[in-house]
Design an enzyme around this catalytic site. Structure first.
Site, PDB file in Angstrom:
ATOM      1  N   ASP A 103      15.156  -4.428  10.061  1.00 11.35           N
ATOM      2  CA  ASP A 103      13.760  -4.862   9.969  1.00 11.35           C
ATOM      3  C   ASP A 103      12.788  -3.827  10.533  1.00 11.35           C
ATOM      4  O   ASP A 103      11.652  -3.711  10.069  1.00 11.35           O
ATOM      5  CB  ASP A 103      13.552  -6.234  10.622  1.00 11.35           C
ATOM      6  CG  ASP A 103      13.994  -6.290  12.072  1.00 11.35           C
ATOM      7  OD1 ASP A 103      14.511  -5.278  12.579  1.00 11.35           O
ATOM      8  OD2 ASP A 103      13.817  -7.352  12.694  1.00 11.35           O
ATOM      9  N   THR A 128      22.274  -4.342   8.099  1.00  5.04           N
ATOM     10  CA  THR A 128      22.647  -4.599   9.485  1.00  5.04           C
ATOM     11  C   THR A 128      23.957  -5.360   9.523  1.00  5.04           C
ATOM     12  O   THR A 128      24.165  -6.273   8.716  1.00  5.04           O
ATOM     13  CB  THR A 128      21.577  -5.416  10.252  1.00  5.04           C
ATOM     14  OG1 THR A 128      22.102  -5.800  11.534  1.00  5.04           O
ATOM     15  CG2 THR A 128      21.164  -6.670   9.509  1.00  5.04           C
ATOM     16  N   ILE A 129      24.828  -4.980  10.444  1.00  5.24           N
ATOM     17  CA  ILE A 129      26.077  -5.729  10.589  1.00  5.24           C
ATOM     18  C   ILE A 129      25.833  -7.051  11.300  1.00  5.24           C
ATOM     19  O   ILE A 129      26.712  -7.904  11.343  1.00  5.24           O
ATOM     20  CB  ILE A 129      27.157  -4.921  11.338  1.00  5.24           C
ATOM     21  CG1 ILE A 129      26.745  -4.644  12.791  1.00  5.24           C
ATOM     22  CG2 ILE A 129      27.480  -3.631  10.606  1.00  5.24           C
ATOM     23  CD1 ILE A 129      27.863  -4.015  13.627  1.00  5.24           C
ATOM     24  N   ASP A 130      24.615  -7.239  11.823  1.00 10.65           N
ATOM     25  CA  ASP A 130      24.300  -8.485  12.536  1.00 10.65           C
ATOM     26  C   ASP A 130      24.073  -9.668  11.598  1.00 10.65           C
ATOM     27  O   ASP A 130      24.103 -10.820  12.032  1.00 10.65           O
ATOM     28  CB  ASP A 130      23.057  -8.300  13.404  1.00 10.65           C
ATOM     29  CG  ASP A 130      23.259  -7.274  14.510  1.00 10.65           C
ATOM     30  OD1 ASP A 130      24.419  -6.868  14.723  1.00 10.65           O
ATOM     31  OD2 ASP A 130      22.265  -6.882  15.144  1.00 10.65           O
ATOM     32  N   LEU A 306      33.046  -0.737  14.484  1.00 12.21           N
ATOM     33  CA  LEU A 306      32.817  -1.446  13.225  1.00 12.21           C
ATOM     34  C   LEU A 306      31.743  -0.799  12.360  1.00 12.21           C
ATOM     35  O   LEU A 306      31.760  -0.940  11.136  1.00 12.21           O
ATOM     36  CB  LEU A 306      32.404  -2.893  13.518  1.00 12.21           C
ATOM     37  CG  LEU A 306      33.272  -3.671  14.524  1.00 12.21           C
ATOM     38  CD1 LEU A 306      32.678  -5.061  14.738  1.00 12.21           C
ATOM     39  CD2 LEU A 306      34.702  -3.758  14.047  1.00 12.21           C
ATOM     40  N   ARG A 307      30.820  -0.069  12.954  1.00 11.82           N
ATOM     41  CA  ARG A 307      29.603   0.336  12.241  1.00 11.82           C
ATOM     42  C   ARG A 307      29.837   1.394  11.164  1.00 11.82           C
ATOM     43  O   ARG A 307      29.098   1.441  10.185  1.00 11.82           O
ATOM     44  CB  ARG A 307      28.551   0.844  13.230  1.00 11.82           C
ATOM     45  CG  ARG A 307      28.187  -0.144  14.314  1.00 11.82           C
ATOM     46  CD  ARG A 307      26.944   0.246  15.066  1.00 11.82           C
ATOM     47  NE  ARG A 307      26.982   1.609  15.570  1.00 11.82           N
ATOM     48  CZ  ARG A 307      25.941   2.214  16.142  1.00 11.82           C
ATOM     49  NH1 ARG A 307      24.794   1.567  16.253  1.00 11.82           N
ATOM     50  NH2 ARG A 307      26.043   3.444  16.597  1.00 11.82           N
TER      51      ARG A 307
END
Length: 423
Positions: A103, A128-130, A306-307
């Site tokens: 964002d 985003t991984i979120d 993970l990213r």
């Protein structure tokens, strides 16, 4: 057409770059890759751009990371930076921009679009991984599914280590403002307990309650004869506590022991610089010893692993859609009317105008939270080991729980009853 990447890495970035480049070239664009997000453009530097060709990108879609790099540079922090960005893009002859990021990068792209007053078409691909961006329905952000997939694999290995060595792991999962990743990994990997900001339903989370939730799970397992477990905590719990809550939890002025509290260009706490897992381990060890429980606790951050993972097929396909969709939007009549965030719903590309998605006050999109009133979260809770109201209502169970930590039933009720609404 220029392509740039902002914010933290996520699996699938190269897939978007590849698809957008190939489709852009096929549609007649000369495609430039902007290195390191807005870092150099904000300085007016046009040297850190590379000409992208199909040969450059045709085989990168299954690779993690970003061939263009990324950065968290915020060009909206100063008027001079924004002017530099606009001037640099004009100098490069850019008429269309594909922005890839979360964002914050979306807001930067929207401000670039406003500054040029229609002279530049802008498409932003949300990353985003979120999984906390408000895309239509339950559409995930790209990278989330790959991060969850790899997180589950790692967590299962740690769970086996916990069982083998009779210890507890305290896992801190990335997820600044929402618990999707922590819940997704923990639920799929059958973690003993998962704690996310949303379960506090808008009220401030406290370090005491988080500790007691974990201690309650440990006690319940011990009462059943099980001496190991895995707890997954969303790093967003730090934000839910706030700076004052975090600092109050660190007694004796030992903030240096757990890192430093600072913020990035976009005003976010540098969560990775705060040793939240180590803090939790130390607090839990101290409190458990007061209850007569000596055990091994191990803290582990789960996020950087993970990213930049290679995307799983879901994200490889999804990012191809998004890259193609971004170019298709840029060539559409709508792109002359508004800049947009590119999304897909039921297989159809849906451009979401910046003005409808970004709050002008916060400069961010509305956060998509975990729905803690739905059956998916309810299901997760039913398979966790945690103190429940029924444990306090059954004299036999209450006696067993209290006895495992040398407390009387009344003392145990007074100490932990509030967790289940018993005063």
């Amino acid at each position: 057409m220029a392509i740039l990447v902002g914010g933290g890495p996520a699996p699938g970035i190269n897939g978007v770059i590849s698809a957008a480049t190939i489709e852009g070239i096929n549609q007649g664009f000369k495609v430039l890759g902007v290195q390191d997000g807005y870092q150099w453009l904000a300085l007016g530097d046009t040297d850190h751009c590379v000409r992208l060709t199909i040969d450059h990108v045709k085989a990168i879609h299954l690779s993690g990371g970003s061939i263009l790099g990324t950065s968290r540079t915020n060009p909206t922090k100063s008027e001079a930076s924004m002017k530099n960005v606009v001037s640099a893009l004009e100098e490069l002859g850019v008429s269309a921009l594909v922005s890839i990021g979360g964002d914050d990068t979306a807001f930067s792209a929207s401000q670039v679009y406003q500054k040029v007053a229609g002279a530049l078409r802008v498409a932003h691909v949300p990353k985003t991984i979120d999984n906390d961006l408000p895309l239509p329905g339950s559409t995930p952000t790209f990278g989330f599914e790959t991060a969850r997939h790899n997180g589950v694999y790692l967590l299962r290995n740690l769970a086996e280590d916990a069982r083998t060595t009779s210890r507890w792991y305290i896992i801190i999962s990335m997820g600044r403002t929402a618990g999707h990743l922590a819940l997704g990994i923990g639920k799929a990997a059958a973690a003993t307990l998962i704690i996310i900001p949303e379960q506090f339903r808008g009220r401030p989370a406290t370090i005491d309650e988080i500790c007691d939730l974990i201690i309650g799970s440990i006690i319940k397992r011990r009462a059943e004869g099980t001496l190991y477990g895995v707890v997954v905590l969303a790093e967003g719990l730090i934000e839910a506590m706030g700076e004052s809550g975090l600092l109050s939890a660190i007694q004796g002025g030992q903030i240096e022991r757990y890192g430093k509290v600072s913020r990035d260009d976009h005003g976010h706490l540098h969560l990775a610089e705060i040793g939240f897992g180590r803090l939790m381990k130390d607090l839990l060890t101290e409190r458990l010893e007061k209850l007569g429980v000596r055990m091994t606790l191990v803290d582990k951050d789960l996020g950087y692993e993970l990213r930049c993972a290679d995307p799983i097929p879901f994200d490889a396909e999804y990012t191809r859609d998004l890259g193609y969709g971004a170019v298709k939007f840029l060539l559409s009549p709508d792109a002359a009317k508004f800049g947009a965030i590119v999304s897909f719903e039921d297989g159809k590309m849906v451009p979401l105008p910046f003005e409808k998605m970004l709050d002008p006050q916060t400069r961010r999109m509305t956060v998509r939270k975990v729905n803690v009133d739905g059956e998916a979260y309810e299901c997760a809770c039913h398979y966790m080991i945690r103190l429940e109201r029924a444990d306090f209502e059954s004299p036999e169970t209450l006696h067993k729980l209290a006895g495992s930590v040398s407390l009387t039933p009344a003392q145990f009720r007074q100490r932990f009853g509030y967790l289940v609404g018993i005063k």
